[in-house]
Structures are given as C-alpha cells and as structure tokens.
Design an enzyme around this catalytic site. Structure first.
Site, PDB file in Angstrom:
ATOM      1  N   ILE A  11       0.814  -1.296   0.086  1.00 48.82           N
ATOM      2  CA  ILE A  11      -0.189   0.494   0.202  1.00 48.82           C
ATOM      3  C   ILE A  11       0.620   1.724   0.152  1.00 48.82           C
ATOM      4  O   ILE A  11       0.432   2.337  -0.245  1.00 48.82           O
ATOM      5  CB  ILE A  11      -0.376   0.180   1.224  1.00 48.82           C
ATOM      6  CG1 ILE A  11      -1.916   0.605   0.941  1.00 48.82           C
ATOM      7  CG2 ILE A  11       0.121   0.095   2.690  1.00 48.82           C
ATOM      8  CD1 ILE A  11      -3.717   0.238   1.803  1.00 48.82           C
ATOM      9  N   VAL A  33       1.822  -3.037   8.493  1.00 58.92           N
ATOM     10  CA  VAL A  33       1.377  -1.735   7.672  1.00 58.92           C
ATOM     11  C   VAL A  33       1.772  -0.636   8.066  1.00 58.92           C
ATOM     12  O   VAL A  33       2.368   0.146   7.587  1.00 58.92           O
ATOM     13  CB  VAL A  33       0.038  -2.290   6.672  1.00 58.92           C
ATOM     14  CG1 VAL A  33      -1.468  -2.189   8.159  1.00 58.92           C
ATOM     15  CG2 VAL A  33      -0.181  -1.665   5.509  1.00 58.92           C
ATOM     16  N   ASP A  34       1.602  -0.596   9.761  1.00 55.95           N
ATOM     17  CA  ASP A  34       2.220   0.654  10.267  1.00 55.95           C
ATOM     18  C   ASP A  34       2.751   0.623   9.849  1.00 55.95           C
ATOM     19  O   ASP A  34       4.176   1.391   9.560  1.00 55.95           O
ATOM     20  CB  ASP A  34       1.487   0.544  11.159  1.00 55.95           C
ATOM     21  CG  ASP A  34       1.898   1.733  12.069  1.00 55.95           C
ATOM     22  OD1 ASP A  34       1.636   2.561  11.840  1.00 55.95           O
ATOM     23  OD2 ASP A  34       1.361   1.370  13.699  1.00 55.95           O
ATOM     24  N   VAL A 120      -1.394  -8.536  12.953  1.00 57.98           N
ATOM     25  CA  VAL A 120      -1.074  -8.576  13.851  1.00 57.98           C
ATOM     26  C   VAL A 120      -2.980  -8.957  15.380  1.00 57.98           C
ATOM     27  O   VAL A 120      -2.693  -9.496  16.212  1.00 57.98           O
ATOM     28  CB  VAL A 120      -0.339  -7.587  15.059  1.00 57.98           C
ATOM     29  CG1 VAL A 120      -0.480  -7.676  15.623  1.00 57.98           C
ATOM     30  CG2 VAL A 120       0.490  -7.506  14.077  1.00 57.98           C
TER      31      VAL A 120
HETATM   32  N1  AR6 Z   1       0.952  -2.999   2.568  1.00 57.23           N
HETATM   33  C1  AR6 Z   1      -0.559  -3.288   2.616  1.00 57.23           C
HETATM   34  N2  AR6 Z   1      -0.887  -4.176   3.219  1.00 57.23           N
HETATM   35  C2  AR6 Z   1       0.114  -4.686   4.328  1.00 57.23           C
HETATM   36  C3  AR6 Z   1       1.379  -4.399   4.381  1.00 57.23           C
HETATM   37  C4  AR6 Z   1       1.432  -3.240   3.620  1.00 57.23           C
HETATM   38  N3  AR6 Z   1       2.791  -3.010   3.598  1.00 57.23           N
HETATM   39  N4  AR6 Z   1       1.990  -4.532   5.240  1.00 57.23           N
HETATM   40  C5  AR6 Z   1       0.830  -5.821   5.702  1.00 57.23           C
HETATM   41  N5  AR6 Z   1      -0.082  -5.631   5.177  1.00 57.23           N
HETATM   42  P1  AR6 Z   1      -1.269  -5.600  10.159  1.00 57.23           P
HETATM   43  P2  AR6 Z   1      -3.731  -5.379  12.226  1.00 57.23           P
HETATM   44  C6  AR6 Z   1      -1.453  -6.334   5.923  1.00 57.23           C
HETATM   45  O1  AR6 Z   1      -0.452  -6.875  11.561  1.00 57.23           O
HETATM   46  O2  AR6 Z   1      -3.564  -6.797  11.985  1.00 57.23           O
HETATM   47  C7  AR6 Z   1       0.537  -3.086  14.115  1.00 57.23           C
HETATM   48  O3  AR6 Z   1       1.752  -3.428  14.484  1.00 57.23           O
HETATM   49  C8  AR6 Z   1      -1.519  -7.461   6.376  1.00 57.23           C
HETATM   50  O4  AR6 Z   1      -1.071  -8.809   5.704  1.00 57.23           O
HETATM   51  O5  AR6 Z   1      -0.622  -4.902   9.904  1.00 57.23           O
HETATM   52  O6  AR6 Z   1      -4.927  -3.622  12.633  1.00 57.23           O
HETATM   53  C9  AR6 Z   1      -0.131  -1.448  14.510  1.00 57.23           C
HETATM   54  O7  AR6 Z   1       0.982  -0.410  14.930  1.00 57.23           O
HETATM   55  C10 AR6 Z   1      -2.579  -8.097   6.975  1.00 57.23           C
HETATM   56  O8  AR6 Z   1      -3.745  -8.739   5.583  1.00 57.23           O
HETATM   57  O9  AR6 Z   1      -2.706  -4.539  10.730  1.00 57.23           O
HETATM   58  C11 AR6 Z   1      -1.041  -2.290  15.366  1.00 57.23           C
HETATM   59  O10 AR6 Z   1      -0.660  -2.595  16.818  1.00 57.23           O
HETATM   60  C12 AR6 Z   1      -3.606  -6.351   7.194  1.00 57.23           C
HETATM   61  O11 AR6 Z   1      -2.463  -5.544   6.501  1.00 57.23           O
HETATM   62  C13 AR6 Z   1      -1.402  -3.837  15.335  1.00 57.23           C
HETATM   63  O12 AR6 Z   1       0.061  -3.684  13.819  1.00 57.23           O
HETATM   64  C14 AR6 Z   1      -3.247  -6.227   8.385  1.00 57.23           C
HETATM   65  O13 AR6 Z   1      -1.870  -6.558   9.363  1.00 57.23           O
HETATM   66  C15 AR6 Z   1      -2.829  -3.671  13.848  1.00 57.23           C
HETATM   67  O14 AR6 Z   1      -2.919  -4.982  13.944  1.00 57.23           O
END
Ligand code: AR6
Length: 168
Positions: A11, A33-34, A120
């Site tokens: 993204i 993603v954060d 996560v």
């Molecule tokens: N582009 C698009 N999607 C992504 C990317 C990317 N670069 N990287 C990961 N994803 P998550 P949550 C997807 O864990 O569950 C963080 O530490 C990933 O495969 O990023 O809402 C925050 O600070 C998944 O499908 O977010 C919070 O503490 C989706 O993004 C916590 O994680 C969401 O995975 C939030 O957890």
C-alpha cells in the site's frame, strides 16, 4: 458511482489521495502495514502523529503523507479479535465509516485500504472482508465524494476473498 477495486501489493507504493493505515491507539507506529507506512513516510509522519494524542479503537485520524506518494494517511484503529462477542464487528465497521468521513471532509477522491485488523490483531479475514465491502458499498450508495476505492491486499488469499466478495 465510485470504482471499487481489489489489488495485491504494498500500500505504501500507491499514488492516491490517501492511504489508510491499520494503526494502534497510540498512533505512534508498530509492525505490519503501520511499520511499512512509517518507514516509507519518514520521521515527519511520527512527529505529526505525536501531536494527535492517540485515537480510540473504531475511529480514525488524518495526517499528511510526508514522503509517501499519497497526499494523506488516514490512521484507523481496528479492534483486536477476542472471539467476536466484544463488539469487534461494529468497531471494525467504525474504522471504515470514520475513514470515509475523513475522506469526504478533506476532499479525498481516491483512497486505498489494507485489510484492517486481519494481521497482528487476528480478526478472521473473511469476516473482516465482508465488513469492509459492506461499509464501502453503503458509503458509495449515499455519497459520490470519492471516485476510486482500492482494497490493497498483501497476499493472494486476501485478494481472492475481496474479489469474490466484490464479484470481480
Ligand atoms: N501493504 C498492504 N498490506 C499490508 C502491508 C503493506 N505494506 N503490510 C502488511 N499488510 P497488520 P492489524 C497487511 O498486522 O492486524 C501494528 O503493529 C497484512 O498482511 O498490519 O490491524 C499496529 O501498530 C494484513 O492483511 O494490522 C498495530 O499495533 C493487514 O495488512 C497492529 O499491528 C493488517 O495487518 C494492528 O494490527
């Protein structure tokens, strides 16, 4: 009617008016993603996030895009999955609603969402996908303020879920 798309990729690479971040209540960064968004945006994003004072679960806040190609980042705080009886569905729906409300308020016409809470935070992917699509369709049925909505899926299985749900 807005175009609703699903694509696979990172993204942080998208050149749209806004990308949505799956943040936590501190808004001070994290993994997934954060972490990717903060790395790509540079330290200015964290500096701006520090001024916001956090964000409750189910809501969203907006910042600039800093070094990203996107002009804005909408930081949405999804719920941690705790079995489904702790209001998780409504809180996740709230993320999408709050993000669209910010998009309208800031003249954002193109926006990409990650699959909020499904990493996560362990929200079941198919259930989260249905909520994302339902809220998006409900928004596009009542507003023409946003022309292009992209579901940016990190993996092929998530993309397949969105394609099926969207009938693509
Ligand atoms: N582009 C698009 N999607 C992504 C990317 C990317 N670069 N990287 C990961 N994803 P998550 P949550 C997807 O864990 O569950 C963080 O530490 C990933 O495969 O990023 O809402 C925050 O600070 C998944 O499908 O977010 C919070 O503490 C989706 O993004 C916590 O994680 C969401 O995975 C939030 O957890």
């Amino acid at each position: 009617m807005a175009a609703i798309e699903a694509t696979q990729g990172d993204i942080t690479a998208l050149a749209l008016d806004a990308i949505v971040n799956a943040a936590n209540e501190s808004l001070l960064g994290g993994g997934g993603v954060d972490g990717a968004i903060h790395r790509a945006a540079g330290p200015g994003l964290l500096e701006e996030c520090r001024t916001l004072g956090g964000c409750p679960t189910g809501e969203a806040r907006i910042t600039g895009g800093h070094r990203l190609k996107a002009r804005h980042v909408i930081h949405a705080v999804g719920p941690v999955w705790r079995g489904g009886a702790r209001g998780e569905d409504a809180l996740l729906a709230g993320c999408y609603r709050a993000s669209f409300a910010l998009a309208v308020a800031h003249g954002i016409r193109s926006i990409a969402f990650p699959a909020i809470s499904t990493g996560v935070y362990r929200f079941p992917r198919d259930r989260a996908c249905r909520i994302a699509v339902t809220e998006t369709r409900s928004f596009t049925a009542r507003s023409t303020a946003v022309d292009r909505i992209v579901f940016c899926c990190f993996d092929a299985e998530t993309l397949a879920l969105y394609r099926q749900e969207l009938g693509l």
